[in-house]
Write a protein that holds these residues in place. Structure first.
Motif, PDB file in Angstrom:
ATOM      1  N   THR A   1       0.819  -1.213   0.000  1.00 25.13           N
ATOM      2  CA  THR A   1       0.000   0.000   0.000  1.00 25.13           C
ATOM      3  C   THR A   1       0.855   1.267   0.000  1.00 25.13           C
ATOM      4  O   THR A   1       0.344   2.359   0.225  1.00 25.13           O
ATOM      5  N   MET A   2       2.148   1.118  -0.255  1.00 24.99           N
ATOM      6  CA  MET A   2       3.061   2.257  -0.190  1.00 24.99           C
ATOM      7  C   MET A   2       3.275   2.922  -1.546  1.00 24.99           C
ATOM      8  O   MET A   2       3.199   2.286  -2.593  1.00 24.99           O
ATOM      9  N   CYS A   3       3.587   4.225  -1.498  1.00 24.22           N
ATOM     10  CA  CYS A   3       4.070   4.974  -2.648  1.00 24.22           C
ATOM     11  C   CYS A   3       5.591   5.136  -2.519  1.00 24.22           C
ATOM     12  O   CYS A   3       6.190   4.718  -1.523  1.00 24.22           O
ATOM     13  N   VAL A   4       6.208   5.760  -3.522  1.00 23.17           N
ATOM     14  CA  VAL A   4       7.663   5.888  -3.532  1.00 23.17           C
ATOM     15  C   VAL A   4       8.174   6.614  -2.291  1.00 23.17           C
ATOM     16  O   VAL A   4       9.154   6.185  -1.662  1.00 23.17           O
ATOM     17  N   GLY A   5       7.525   7.708  -1.925  1.00 22.47           N
ATOM     18  CA  GLY A   5       7.985   8.455  -0.759  1.00 22.47           C
ATOM     19  C   GLY A   5       7.959   7.626   0.507  1.00 22.47           C
ATOM     20  O   GLY A   5       8.888   7.669   1.324  1.00 22.47           O
ATOM     21  N   ASP A   6       6.904   6.816   0.676  1.00 21.90           N
ATOM     22  CA  ASP A   6       6.793   5.960   1.848  1.00 21.90           C
ATOM     23  C   ASP A   6       7.931   4.945   1.882  1.00 21.90           C
ATOM     24  O   ASP A   6       8.537   4.690   2.919  1.00 21.90           O
ATOM     25  N   ALA A   7       8.200   4.348   0.714  1.00 23.64           N
ATOM     26  CA  ALA A   7       9.216   3.305   0.634  1.00 23.64           C
ATOM     27  C   ALA A   7      10.611   3.854   0.882  1.00 23.64           C
ATOM     28  O   ALA A   7      11.463   3.178   1.464  1.00 23.64           O
ATOM     29  N   LEU A   8      10.857   5.095   0.432  1.00 21.39           N
ATOM     30  CA  LEU A   8      12.173   5.696   0.662  1.00 21.39           C
ATOM     31  C   LEU A   8      12.474   5.785   2.152  1.00 21.39           C
ATOM     32  O   LEU A   8      13.571   5.423   2.607  1.00 21.39           O
ATOM     33  N   PHE A   9      11.508   6.256   2.910  1.00 20.40           N
ATOM     34  CA  PHE A   9      11.721   6.434   4.335  1.00 20.40           C
ATOM     35  C   PHE A   9      11.539   5.137   5.122  1.00 20.40           C
ATOM     36  O   PHE A   9      12.183   4.944   6.154  1.00 20.40           O
ATOM     37  N   GLY A  10      10.674   4.248   4.631  1.00 18.00           N
ATOM     38  CA  GLY A  10      10.400   3.028   5.376  1.00 18.00           C
ATOM     39  C   GLY A  10      11.368   1.898   5.114  1.00 18.00           C
ATOM     40  O   GLY A  10      11.652   1.091   6.007  1.00 18.00           O
ATOM     41  N   TYR A  11      11.907   1.830   3.868  1.00 16.41           N
ATOM     42  CA  TYR A  11      12.724   0.679   3.500  1.00 16.41           C
ATOM     43  C   TYR A  11      14.004   1.055   2.762  1.00 16.41           C
ATOM     44  O   TYR A  11      14.660   0.178   2.193  1.00 16.41           O
ATOM     45  N   GLY A  12      14.371   2.331   2.759  1.00 15.94           N
ATOM     46  CA  GLY A  12      15.602   2.741   2.112  1.00 15.94           C
ATOM     47  C   GLY A  12      16.811   1.996   2.659  1.00 15.94           C
ATOM     48  O   GLY A  12      16.971   1.879   3.879  1.00 15.94           O
ATOM     49  N   TYR A  13      17.642   1.497   1.753  1.00 17.16           N
ATOM     50  CA  TYR A  13      18.887   0.777   2.065  1.00 17.16           C
ATOM     51  C   TYR A  13      18.667  -0.587   2.731  1.00 17.16           C
ATOM     52  O   TYR A  13      19.620  -1.210   3.209  1.00 17.16           O
ATOM     53  N   THR A  14      17.435  -1.085   2.748  1.00 14.79           N
ATOM     54  CA  THR A  14      17.178  -2.409   3.305  1.00 14.79           C
ATOM     55  C   THR A  14      17.775  -3.484   2.407  1.00 14.79           C
ATOM     56  O   THR A  14      17.656  -3.429   1.181  1.00 14.79           O
ATOM     57  N   LYS A  15      18.409  -4.479   3.008  1.00 17.56           N
ATOM     58  CA  LYS A  15      18.935  -5.617   2.260  1.00 17.56           C
ATOM     59  C   LYS A  15      17.951  -6.772   2.349  1.00 17.56           C
ATOM     60  O   LYS A  15      17.436  -7.094   3.431  1.00 17.56           O
ATOM     61  N   SER A  16      17.689  -7.406   1.215  1.00 17.99           N
ATOM     62  CA  SER A  16      16.682  -8.466   1.189  1.00 17.99           C
ATOM     63  C   SER A  16      17.085  -9.667   2.024  1.00 17.99           C
ATOM     64  O   SER A  16      16.229 -10.480   2.394  1.00 17.99           O
ATOM     65  N   SER A  17      18.371  -9.797   2.353  1.00 18.93           N
ATOM     66  CA  SER A  17      18.807 -10.915   3.195  1.00 18.93           C
ATOM     67  C   SER A  17      18.160 -10.859   4.575  1.00 18.93           C
ATOM     68  O   SER A  17      18.041 -11.889   5.256  1.00 18.93           O
ATOM     69  N   SER A  18      17.706  -9.674   4.977  1.00 15.57           N
ATOM     70  CA  SER A  18      17.017  -9.557   6.272  1.00 15.57           C
ATOM     71  C   SER A  18      15.575 -10.038   6.187  1.00 15.57           C
ATOM     72  O   SER A  18      14.902 -10.150   7.217  1.00 15.57           O
ATOM     73  N   TRP A  19      15.100 -10.337   4.976  1.00 16.43           N
ATOM     74  CA  TRP A  19      13.738 -10.806   4.783  1.00 16.43           C
ATOM     75  C   TRP A  19      13.644 -12.323   4.615  1.00 16.43           C
ATOM     76  O   TRP A  19      12.538 -12.861   4.516  1.00 16.43           O
ATOM     77  N   THR A  20      14.773 -13.016   4.543  1.00 20.27           N
ATOM     78  CA  THR A  20      14.746 -14.435   4.188  1.00 20.27           C
ATOM     79  C   THR A  20      15.088 -15.317   5.381  1.00 20.27           C
ATOM     80  O   THR A  20      15.778 -14.913   6.315  1.00 20.27           O
ATOM     81  N   THR A  21      14.615 -16.550   5.293  1.00 25.68           N
ATOM     82  CA  THR A  21      14.776 -17.481   6.404  1.00 25.68           C
ATOM     83  C   THR A  21      16.224 -17.909   6.607  1.00 25.68           C
ATOM     84  O   THR A  21      16.638 -18.224   7.736  1.00 25.68           O
ATOM     85  N   ASP A  22      17.020 -17.951   5.536  1.00 27.88           N
ATOM     86  CA  ASP A  22      18.397 -18.428   5.630  1.00 27.88           C
ATOM     87  C   ASP A  22      19.432 -17.329   5.447  1.00 27.88           C
ATOM     88  O   ASP A  22      20.635 -17.601   5.370  1.00 27.88           O
ATOM     89  N   GLY A  23      18.968 -16.055   5.349  1.00 24.40           N
ATOM     90  CA  GLY A  23      19.896 -14.951   5.214  1.00 24.40           C
ATOM     91  C   GLY A  23      20.448 -14.774   3.817  1.00 24.40           C
ATOM     92  O   GLY A  23      21.341 -13.943   3.596  1.00 24.40           O
ATOM     93  N   GLU A  24      19.921 -15.511   2.843  1.00 25.73           N
ATOM     94  CA  GLU A  24      20.326 -15.314   1.454  1.00 25.73           C
ATOM     95  C   GLU A  24      19.581 -14.116   0.868  1.00 25.73           C
ATOM     96  O   GLU A  24      18.461 -13.799   1.284  1.00 25.73           O
TER      97      GLU A  24
END
Length: 451
Positions: free
Chosen positions: A316-339
């Motif tokens: 439900t986010m727009c670009v501005g929301d994502a910049l502040f909410g998930y900027g510089y996030t690495k997808s490895s923090s979203w996975t079960t094995d850290g890949e």
């Protein structure tokens, strides 16, 4: 403030300042719980923004692609009275029928703008279909709503209608414009299938068909047609040019501008991971799951609770929301094995096949195409965009390749966004020349020495 946060804040402020220079209209919405689906009469509220009932599709759609489902007047946020009517023109909100990548009927929203300016070229007034760049995945982010509210801001969302600048420049040339919101962005019955090449191509081509049947429109079957898009929009117009001959033979293309197209999603997935716009990776995954539910068991197996929550949040986010909410996030923090998501894709044949099916460059585009890419673009990587030009040239396409040479800066987002502004005037001039019937010549022969 840590250096990482300073960089993110600087990128966001710089981008917002550029995006809103053409029109400032502030909408403050009341806070409410976000929702992404609705029936024909249900109220949808996405991050505090109430989505107009117009955007709720009916249960039954027309059979013909491009057929209008409904339309209504659309007030433009930036308009002025003129001697010959309202400047820059009169807008109509649209809902039209298209077909998604699974062959199923789908309602798509958008807008048509009849310009006040006269077309000074030969022949009938031309029409350009504008495919928006990345706006987000929440319905409040749609380009048609951005024409009415160029800047929508509350405590939950920041939506900027930055495509308005290109739209108004085209209108000033006397070119009629139709804008698509894409499948699921605006229309409240499904999630936006972000960067799905078939969905986007069909939505663009069917927008042209829909524009021809708008009441009072001065364009018709004999009007020259152009396509304009940058970033996500560049991928959409590139895909539309490739699919035109098979999907919409009645839509003859005078010219297509594809700026910074994400032609190879395997490459783009790697580049956006950990960038300011890392949230776009979540939009991509959400779109993949919307298009192919068979991939859901893979998502369940590989995403941890944080990853699943991020995908729900980003939906439900727009670009501005994502910049502040998930900027510089690495997808490895979203996975079960850290890949990383890229590593999981590389080791999963089903995901590889899905992304291979999204590859742009396997077909010859119809009509002349201008492909622009910033040589310093490391968000939608320059190399994969240049490869698209090479792929098209190898198929004998009429390609005008433009390498936009700008110095790289520390922000991948700005490296990607800067060519949009610096090349926009030349891109529109090239497109209006094609609409006026002026000839162009491919520069494929120069590719060996082009950056």
């Amino acid at each position: 403030m840590p250096a990482r946060q300073r960089r993110l804040l600087a990128a966001a402020i710089t981008t917002a300042a550029c995006l809103t220079a053409q029109a400032l209209a502030l909408t403050t919405a009341t806070a409410a719980t976000a929702s992404t689906t609705a029936g024909a009469s249900d109220e949808v509220v996405s991050r505090g923004v109430t989505i107009p009932e117009f955007y709720n599709p009916p249960t039954t759609l027309p059979t013909t692609n491009g057929a209008l489902v409904r339309s209504e007047p659309l007030p433009l946020a930036l308009s002025l009275p003129g001697l010959d009517g309202t400047l820059p023109g009169t807008a109509t909100r649209l809902m039209y029928k298209s077909t998604d990548s699974n062959g199923q009927p789908v309602a798509v929203t958008g807008a048509y703008i009849e310009p006040s300016a006269d077309w000074t070229g030969d022949g009938p007034r031309p029409l350009v279909a504008v495919a928006p760049g990345t706006l987000g995945q929440g319905d409040q982010c749609s380009a048609s709503m951005g024409l009415e509210h160029p800047l929508s801001l509350n405590s939950q969302t920041v939506s900027v209608g930055y495509e308005d600048l290109a739209i108004y420049r085209l209108l000033a040339e006397g070119v009629a414009v139709v804008v698509t919101d894409y499948v699921g962005l605006g229309a409240t019955d499904r999630l936006h299938t972000y960067v799905n090449r078939v969905d986007e191509a069909h939505a663009v081509l069917d927008a042209v068909r829909a524009a021809r049947s708008v009441g009072g429109a001065s364009v018709g079957a004999g009007s020259p047609v152009g396509l304009y898009g940058y970033s996500q929009g560049g991928g959409a117009t590139a895909a539309a040019a490739e699919l035109q001959s098979s999907y919409a033979p009645d839509v003859t293309l005078a010219g297509t501008y594809a700026g910074a197209p994400p032609a190879d999603l395997t490459s783009v997935t790697k580049s956006i991971d950990g960038s300011e716009l890392a949230g776009a990776l979540g939009w991509s995954l959400n779109g993949f799951l919307q298009s192919d539910p068979d991939l859901k068991p893979l998502a369940e197996a590989h995403l941890n609770d944080a990853g699943k929550a991020a995908l729900t949040d980003l939906s439900t986010m727009c670009v501005g929301d994502a910049l502040f909410g998930y900027g510089y996030t690495k997808s490895s923090s979203w996975t079960t094995d850290g890949e990383s998501v890229s590593d999981i894709i590389a080791s999963t044949p089903a995901l590889q096949r899905f992304l291979d099916e999204q590859r742009i460059g396997t077909l010859k585009p119809s009509g002349p195409v201008r492909l622009a890419t910033g040589v310093s673009d490391n968000l939608v990587p320059h190399a994969q965009a240049r490869q698209l030009a090479l792929d098209w040239c190898a198929k004998g396409a009429d390609v005008t390749y433009k390498a936009v040479v700008l110095p790289g800066v520390g922000s991948a987002l700005l490296n990607h966004f800067a060519p949009l502004l610096t090349d926009q005037g030349d891109a529109i001039s090239w497109l209006t020349d094609r609409l006026a019937g002026r000839p162009t010549a491919s520069n494929c022969w120069t590719m060996p020495v082009q950056p």
